[in-house]
Design an enzyme around this catalytic site. Structure first.
Site, PDB file in Angstrom:
ATOM      1  N   ARG A 101       7.205 -12.186  -6.579  1.00  0.00           N
ATOM      2  CA  ARG A 101       8.594 -11.692  -6.609  1.00  0.00           C
ATOM      3  C   ARG A 101       8.745 -10.630  -5.537  1.00  0.00           C
ATOM      4  O   ARG A 101       7.862  -9.767  -5.378  1.00  0.00           O
ATOM      5  CB  ARG A 101       8.936 -11.036  -7.958  1.00  0.00           C
ATOM      6  CG  ARG A 101       8.745 -11.894  -9.171  1.00  0.00           C
ATOM      7  CD  ARG A 101       9.597 -13.110  -9.218  1.00  0.00           C
ATOM      8  NE  ARG A 101      11.034 -12.846  -9.280  1.00  0.00           N
ATOM      9  CZ  ARG A 101      11.972 -13.796  -9.171  1.00  0.00           C
ATOM     10  NH1 ARG A 101      11.617 -15.040  -8.967  1.00  0.00           N
ATOM     11  NH2 ARG A 101      13.245 -13.494  -9.249  1.00  0.00           N
ATOM     12  N   HIS A 119      -2.588  -9.787   1.780  1.00  0.00           N
ATOM     13  CA  HIS A 119      -1.810 -10.826   2.458  1.00  0.00           C
ATOM     14  C   HIS A 119      -2.761 -11.706   3.262  1.00  0.00           C
ATOM     15  O   HIS A 119      -3.657 -11.190   3.942  1.00  0.00           O
ATOM     16  CB  HIS A 119      -0.775 -10.166   3.385  1.00  0.00           C
ATOM     17  CG  HIS A 119       0.038 -11.176   4.128  1.00  0.00           C
ATOM     18  ND1 HIS A 119       1.056 -11.896   3.539  1.00  0.00           N
ATOM     19  CD2 HIS A 119      -0.037 -11.616   5.411  1.00  0.00           C
ATOM     20  CE1 HIS A 119       1.569 -12.727   4.427  1.00  0.00           C
ATOM     21  NE2 HIS A 119       0.934 -12.579   5.567  1.00  0.00           N
ATOM     22  N   VAL A 154       9.120  -7.035   4.346  1.00  0.00           N
ATOM     23  CA  VAL A 154       8.139  -7.980   3.799  1.00  0.00           C
ATOM     24  C   VAL A 154       6.799  -7.899   4.544  1.00  0.00           C
ATOM     25  O   VAL A 154       6.755  -7.925   5.781  1.00  0.00           O
ATOM     26  CB  VAL A 154       8.695  -9.424   3.896  1.00  0.00           C
ATOM     27  CG1 VAL A 154       7.624 -10.448   3.520  1.00  0.00           C
ATOM     28  CG2 VAL A 154       9.901  -9.570   2.982  1.00  0.00           C
TER      29      VAL A 154
END
Ligand code: GRF
Length: 223
Positions: A101, A119, A154
């Site tokens: 999310r 990541h 992001v």
């Protein structure tokens, strides 16, 4: 409400946020089970009740809660519920581990410099999704993963640690993903350990490392 004094004194209390299989959570559970590891998992939260990682937490005897985003009227209510649960458990560092999310600026600011993510790329290359295919398409010779503090944009924020893996001739997105995932499982516990030992200082857009560290020299691909 859990008491802040619960758990092992002196250990940094982690909250791990997941959405799915939880293999990085497993790496953190395995690392933190060592008596001399300076952090412990105080709470695992999933935004989906069927996230497989919840079972991994329970099997390790760690408190695990589903807070399904669909049960909340809006994102602020969902994020308030997560924050309340994390704070009740005495969490001091939130680790995103495949949490799918997008978090609001409110949540990111509330947990500023206490919120990290893993990541699957060498940031700032390839933020976002499909990182392995994009690495192959770009023809890079190294790919990898990054643990970073979270900022609102992001996959941005001060980098704590990175692991590089070679891209090999004949790789597919799947073979490359497997190689990167194995590196993720080494990297996330390492980054958490550095933070828990007080070896990571955030200075503006960068994280500065202190203390004894080892770093191998140049690696060529092809060698
Ligand atoms: C990992 O590749 C991680 O880098 C990304 O999401 C994936 C989660 O995998 N953020 P898992 O749930 O930890 O197995």
């Amino acid at each position: 409400m859990a008491l802040l004094t619960e758990g092992t004194p002196g250990k940094l209390k982690l909250g791990v946020l997941i959405s799915g299989r939880g293999s990085n959570l497993q790496a953190l559970l395995d690392a933190t089970s060592a008596p001399d590891f300076p952090a412990e998992v105080a709470l695992v939260l999933a935004n989906k009740a069927d996230a497989a990682g919840l079972e991994r937490a329970r099997a390790a005897g760690v408190p695990a809660l589903a807070i399904p985003h669909k049960d909340y009227a809006d994102k602020p209510a969902f994020e308030q519920a997560m924050t309340q649960a994390l704070e009740d458990a005495g969490v001091r560092l939130v680790c995103l581990a495949g949490f799918m999310r997008l978090l609001s600026p409110w949540f990111v600011d509330h947990w500023r410099d206490r919120l990290i993510n893993i990541h699957p790329s060498l940031l700032p290359a390839f933020p976002g999704i499909d990182t392995h295919q994009r690495a192959l398409d770009a023809g890079v010779r190294f790919h990898g993963c990054t643990v970073h503090y979270v900022r609102s944009a992001v996959d941005s924020g001060p980098i704590v640690a990175q692991a590089a893996v070679p891209v090999r001739a004949g790789d597919t997105a799947d073979t490359l993903a497997d190689r990167v995932l194995a590196a993720e499982h080494q990297l996330y516990p390492l980054a958490v350990r550095l933070i828990a030992q007080g070896q990571v200082m955030v200075d503006g857009d960068r994280a500065v490392l202190a203390g004894p560290l080892t770093t191998p020299g140049t690696v060529l691909n092809p060698a």
